[in-house]
Every structure is written in structure tokens, then in C-alpha cells.
Enzyme design. Sequence first.
Site, PDB file in Angstrom:
ATOM      1  N   LYS A 180      76.411 -89.886  39.340  1.00 41.15           N
ATOM      2  CA  LYS A 180      76.393 -91.345  39.197  1.00 41.15           C
ATOM      3  C   LYS A 180      77.273 -91.687  38.004  1.00 41.15           C
ATOM      4  CE  LYS A 180      74.999 -94.767  37.474  1.00 41.15           C
ATOM      5  NZ  LYS A 180      75.916 -95.729  36.840  1.00 41.15           N
ATOM      6  N   CYS A 240      80.909 -89.708  21.379  1.00 40.23           N
ATOM      7  CA  CYS A 240      79.571 -89.327  20.906  1.00 40.23           C
ATOM      8  C   CYS A 240      79.670 -88.501  19.632  1.00 40.23           C
ATOM      9  CB  CYS A 240      78.828 -88.575  21.985  1.00 40.23           C
ATOM     10  SG  CYS A 240      79.791 -87.266  22.739  1.00 40.23           S
ATOM     11  N   GLU A 291      72.429 -85.904  26.205  1.00 35.52           N
ATOM     12  CA  GLU A 291      73.480 -85.915  25.179  1.00 35.52           C
ATOM     13  C   GLU A 291      73.677 -87.371  24.797  1.00 35.52           C
ATOM     14  OE1 GLU A 291      76.112 -86.496  23.166  1.00 35.52           O
ATOM     15  OE2 GLU A 291      77.629 -86.001  24.663  1.00 35.52           O
ATOM     16  N   GLU A 323      74.752 -95.567  15.218  1.00 33.61           N
ATOM     17  CA  GLU A 323      75.961 -95.249  15.980  1.00 33.61           C
ATOM     18  C   GLU A 323      76.646 -96.562  16.359  1.00 33.61           C
ATOM     19  OE1 GLU A 323      75.716 -93.552  20.017  1.00 33.61           O
ATOM     20  OE2 GLU A 323      77.137 -92.057  19.321  1.00 33.61           O
TER      21      GLU A 323
HETATM   22  P1  NAD Z   1      74.265 -96.375  28.817  1.00 33.32           P
HETATM   23  O1  NAD Z   1      73.369 -95.357  28.260  1.00 33.32           O
HETATM   24  O2  NAD Z   1      73.724 -97.711  29.141  1.00 33.32           O
HETATM   25  O3  NAD Z   1      74.979 -95.837  30.167  1.00 33.32           O
HETATM   26  C1  NAD Z   1      75.274 -94.474  30.423  1.00 33.32           C
HETATM   27  C2  NAD Z   1      75.032 -94.174  31.904  1.00 33.32           C
HETATM   28  O4  NAD Z   1      73.660 -94.402  32.213  1.00 33.32           O
HETATM   29  C3  NAD Z   1      75.828 -95.065  32.870  1.00 33.32           C
HETATM   30  O5  NAD Z   1      76.199 -94.314  34.009  1.00 33.32           O
HETATM   31  C4  NAD Z   1      74.794 -96.104  33.283  1.00 33.32           C
HETATM   32  O6  NAD Z   1      75.052 -96.678  34.545  1.00 33.32           O
HETATM   33  C5  NAD Z   1      73.526 -95.271  33.334  1.00 33.32           C
HETATM   34  N1  NAD Z   1      72.291 -96.031  33.178  1.00 33.32           N
HETATM   35  C6  NAD Z   1      72.120 -97.219  32.542  1.00 33.32           C
HETATM   36  N2  NAD Z   1      70.839 -97.600  32.623  1.00 33.32           N
HETATM   37  C7  NAD Z   1      70.178 -96.638  33.316  1.00 33.32           C
HETATM   38  C8  NAD Z   1      68.823 -96.454  33.692  1.00 33.32           C
HETATM   39  N3  NAD Z   1      67.878 -97.329  33.382  1.00 33.32           N
HETATM   40  N4  NAD Z   1      68.504 -95.320  34.360  1.00 33.32           N
HETATM   41  C9  NAD Z   1      69.432 -94.402  34.666  1.00 33.32           C
HETATM   42  N5  NAD Z   1      70.729 -94.536  34.347  1.00 33.32           N
HETATM   43  C10 NAD Z   1      71.107 -95.641  33.667  1.00 33.32           C
HETATM   44  O7  NAD Z   1      75.423 -96.513  27.810  1.00 33.32           O
HETATM   45  P2  NAD Z   1      76.430 -97.741  27.700  1.00 33.32           P
HETATM   46  O8  NAD Z   1      75.863 -99.081  27.951  1.00 33.32           O
HETATM   47  O9  NAD Z   1      77.531 -97.368  28.570  1.00 33.32           O
HETATM   48  O10 NAD Z   1      76.767 -97.692  26.149  1.00 33.32           O
HETATM   49  C11 NAD Z   1      75.824 -98.209  25.201  1.00 33.32           C
HETATM   50  C12 NAD Z   1      75.770 -97.331  23.995  1.00 33.32           C
HETATM   51  O11 NAD Z   1      75.477 -95.991  24.406  1.00 33.32           O
HETATM   52  C13 NAD Z   1      77.078 -97.208  23.252  1.00 33.32           C
HETATM   53  O12 NAD Z   1      77.255 -98.232  22.337  1.00 33.32           O
HETATM   54  C14 NAD Z   1      76.918 -95.878  22.589  1.00 33.32           C
HETATM   55  O13 NAD Z   1      76.205 -95.988  21.394  1.00 33.32           O
HETATM   56  C15 NAD Z   1      76.103 -95.083  23.557  1.00 33.32           C
HETATM   57  N6  NAD Z   1      76.932 -94.180  24.369  1.00 33.32           N
HETATM   58  C16 NAD Z   1      76.927 -92.879  24.037  1.00 33.32           C
HETATM   59  C17 NAD Z   1      77.707 -92.002  24.768  1.00 33.32           C
HETATM   60  C18 NAD Z   1      77.751 -90.573  24.464  1.00 33.32           C
HETATM   61  O14 NAD Z   1      78.700 -89.893  24.827  1.00 33.32           O
HETATM   62  N7  NAD Z   1      76.748 -90.017  23.832  1.00 33.32           N
HETATM   63  C19 NAD Z   1      78.478 -92.448  25.823  1.00 33.32           C
HETATM   64  C20 NAD Z   1      78.455 -93.801  26.144  1.00 33.32           C
HETATM   65  C21 NAD Z   1      77.652 -94.650  25.409  1.00 33.32           C
END
Ligand code: NAD
Length: 483
Positions: A179, A288, A254, A385
Site C-alpha cells: 500500500k 526519517c 520505522e 521531528e
Molecule cells: P503517515 O504515517 O500518515 O503515512 C504513511 C503511510 O501510512 C501512508 O501510506 C499512509 O497512507 C498510511 N496510513 C495513514 N493512515 C493510516 C492508517 N490509519 N492505517 C494504516 N495506514 C495508514 O505519514 P505522512 O502523513 O505521510 O507524514 C506525516 C509525518 O510522518 C511526517 O511529518 C513525518 O514526521 C512522518 N513520516 C516519517 C517517515 C519515515 O520515513 N519515518 C516517512 C513519512 C512521514
Amino acid sequence: MRDHLWYDATKVFIDGTWRAPEGGGQLDIEDPSTGAVIGSIARGTAADIDAAVAAAQGALDGDWGRMSATERGRILTKIGALVAMRLDDLAMIEATDVGKPLTQARADAVALARYMEFYGGAADKIMGETIPYLDGYTVYTLREPHGVTGHIVPWNYPMQIIGRSVGAALAMGNACVLKPAEEACLTALAFVALAEEAGLPRGALNVVPGLGEEAGTALSGHPGVNHISFTGSVGVGSLVQAAAARNVTPVTLELGGKSPQIVFDDADLDAAIPFLVGACIQNAGQTCSASSRVLIQRPVYEEVIERMAARYDAMISAPAKRDANLGPLISAKQKDIVTGYLAKGADLRVAGMGSIAEDAPNGGHYVPATLFADVSPDHPLAQEEIFGPVQVAIPFDTEDEAVAIANGTDYGLVASVWTGNGARQMRLAKRIRAGQVFINNYGAGGGVELPFGGTGKSGHGREKGFEALYGFSTLKTIAAKHG
Ligand code: NAD
């Protein structure tokens, strides 16, 4: 750019076929460099996830499940070769979709090819062991796939994260449901098409784009999924873990960090300075393992700040295809988050600041790279972060103080120590709480071979390297009594 219509962005890919998502929903996709809508992607649903999980189970029960580890490895290696033939196309797709400068997008494509090469070679080199036991027994262990693995991937490094998690899972013989993030899923679709071309049996890798709260929740709570790998925010990671817990499904999380680089007064500053800055601002800070904190010992503090600031002042944020130091942030939402942090730093000393290209489109999500100095370790900018090109510098006097500051956040992903003192290098490598510690270098996300993952709110479990192959498998012990 060659035409890259070797995949269908408006469809889901399930059981070897491109299909309209159940219900036919579509989501707009945006070019972060301009803010313009550039197309649409499938809005995958819970029904699509059901179908993808069933297809993955079908693959395990069929050709894929019966395939030898060597043959699996050959297919992965071939996928890597096909990726390597499309580096420029993949880079262009990613630059447009994520907003990252072309050179950085191309590096991600190279890493994807390398993951496939690495895991292709490793697939038949994971072995069990024999265990001395009671007289009359032979005992041995087998490494077996979990079964169906779910992969929830963010938008910041789609190709690298797909490579490290799907690559390792397939190498161990799992069948995957991927996904990708709704903000950036095009390279996931491009990748699965290349995997199919390489001969990956149908159902072994299924891709369902869609919203987190729809397709993502359906995948993380699915009773037919035997392992979940999630990369993203702490908040969503804990939701994924809770959903998986209802089925007692193991998870790898992660979740990012607040990774420090520690500079002692005996460090080789010429070597350190490029890493101190580059490890934060790569991918506009949306990494990250971004090194968003620099801890500097007082005797060299002002010199380091001055030299870092000179780099910041010269930094330009520009459209991805311009291939400047920084591209835009992924979205208006992410820009709001980062500008909110810049506002929180209004009273801090701004040591260096980049600029936004004059002709950068107004609709793009640009923020200038910013270095704050003299920041207190407990300031929100030094604790949270930010996920943008914002770095804080913190002075320290003693080694103990440096360790306390380095370990003084909720996170523990990556750290580095810059010092010429060998004993200090060894001491700090042990004392710092992080999944990776670099000495006199910093490898933000780099190193396909290097196990990667965090402690604390950075998550748990390890991806990359051979270690990932253990994570994507389960151990069976066989005790044969033969007298
Ligand atoms: P997010 O955690 O919302 O999204 C990451 C993934 O999770 C996406 O594929 C999203 O569709 C999915 N997702 C979202 N809600 C979900 C749920 N309830 N159940 C299952 N899957 C779900 O991250 P974001 O909105 O893209 O970014 C927000 C913050 O997350 C950023 O500001 C950053 O701090 C952090 N982030 C960290 C990393 C990393 O590599 N560790 C990567 C992206 C974002």
C-alpha cells in the site's frame, strides 16, 4: 524522457492484472513543484485489499510458494536489472511525483536496483542450524516465510523503502501486498510492472494505492496478513500496531527520528562539514534518518556554525527538474507543518538560511533551508521531528553532556560521532541510543547491506541487510527422535 506508460496509474495491480479499484474511485495526484494536478490514481478500498490478500495467499499455495530460493533470487536479480535499465525514467517519475531533485530521485532508483541485486543474491543463503540435544535426537531449524506480508510505505523515499521491505520479503518467499502513500505511488506501480516483466508469478506482489484510513487500515487489520512492515509517522505507526495486535500479527515499525551528529573539537572539520549539512537537507529534510540536530563542542562551535551557515546561505529550493540542492516539500500540509516550526523558532538565532528560486511556481511547496544556532536541547525544534530542511545546532562542553543531549529525545534512529580520539569513538558508539551509529561519517538511509531501524519512538524491528531476512521469516525447530 521516454514514455513511461508501462504501468497504469489509475488501476490497482492484483493477481497479475491491472484492474479498476472496487467502486471505481480515483484520487488526484499533484506535482509538488507546481501544485498542479497531473493525473489520478486508484482509490483502493477494503475490497481491493481483500482481493490482494487472497491473491497473495493464492501465490503461496501455487507457483510462488513452490519455487526454490535460488529461482526466487534469480527473479529478484532480474527485476533489479530491469530497474537499472529504467533509471532515468524512474527518476523522472519520482521527481515529478515527490518533488525531489532529479539527482536524488535517480539515486533512489539506483538503490532500488541495488536492493533487488542484494536480496536476489541473498535469497538462497539464509540457512538454519543444527542444535546439539539429547542422545538419540537430531534437531535443526528452518527459516520459513511468514506468508502474506503487508507493506505500508510513505511518500518520502518510495523506491528505497519498497526495495528494502518488499525485496527482503520476496527473497524469503513471502507474498506481498503493498500500500503505497496516496501522495506518491507512481514508482510503486512502475516497479510492480517491471517485477511482472521479470517473471514474478502472479499474486506474489500486489499493489493497492489508496488512502491510509481506507486501504491502509484494511491492510493493517486484515486477519489474512501474517506480517506488517510500516514506515511513516509515530501516530499512524501506533495505530497500525494496535490494528495488527488484534490478529496477533507481528509488525516492523520505522517511524523517524531526531538524529544527532556530535562534533568534538578534535574532529576533522573539513570532512565533517559537508555531512553535517547534507545529512539534514537531503530530500528537503523529509528523511526519517535526517540529522536534524548537530551537537558541537564549544572550542569549535562558532567555526562550525560559520562554515555550515555558508552552505545554508548558498542553498536554493527550486522545482525538482531544475535539480537544485532542494526541491519543494511534498504537500501544502507538510509546508504548513514546517513553516509552523519556523515560526516556533522566531526567537532563535538564525545562523544560515537558503533561498527560494525567484521563478519557483507559486503553487509549489517551497521553504528555505534554515539553520538555527544556540538552541536549547529541550526546545521543540530540538525535540520534535520536523520533516523539513530545518536543523538546530546545540553547544556542549563534555562528553557526558553530549551523550545526555544525544539520548535526550523520544527517538533513537541514527547518530554520528566526529572525533579523532579512538577510545572516545568506541565509548560513544556504545553509549548512544540509536539503531545505527556512524563514526566520522553519516549514512542517512544509505547502505543496502546495513541493518537499519530504531529504538524508542523510532520504532522496532530491523530492515536492510541480512537482518531483514530474519525479520521477514519465522523460525521452525524440528526435533527428530531416532534412538
Ligand atoms: P503517515 O504515517 O500518515 O503515512 C504513511 C503511510 O501510512 C501512508 O501510506 C499512509 O497512507 C498510511 N496510513 C495513514 N493512515 C493510516 C492508517 N490509519 N492505517 C494504516 N495506514 C495508514 O505519514 P505522512 O502523513 O505521510 O507524514 C506525516 C509525518 O510522518 C511526517 O511529518 C513525518 O514526521 C512522518 N513520516 C516519517 C517517515 C519515515 O520515513 N519515518 C516517512 C513519512 C512521514
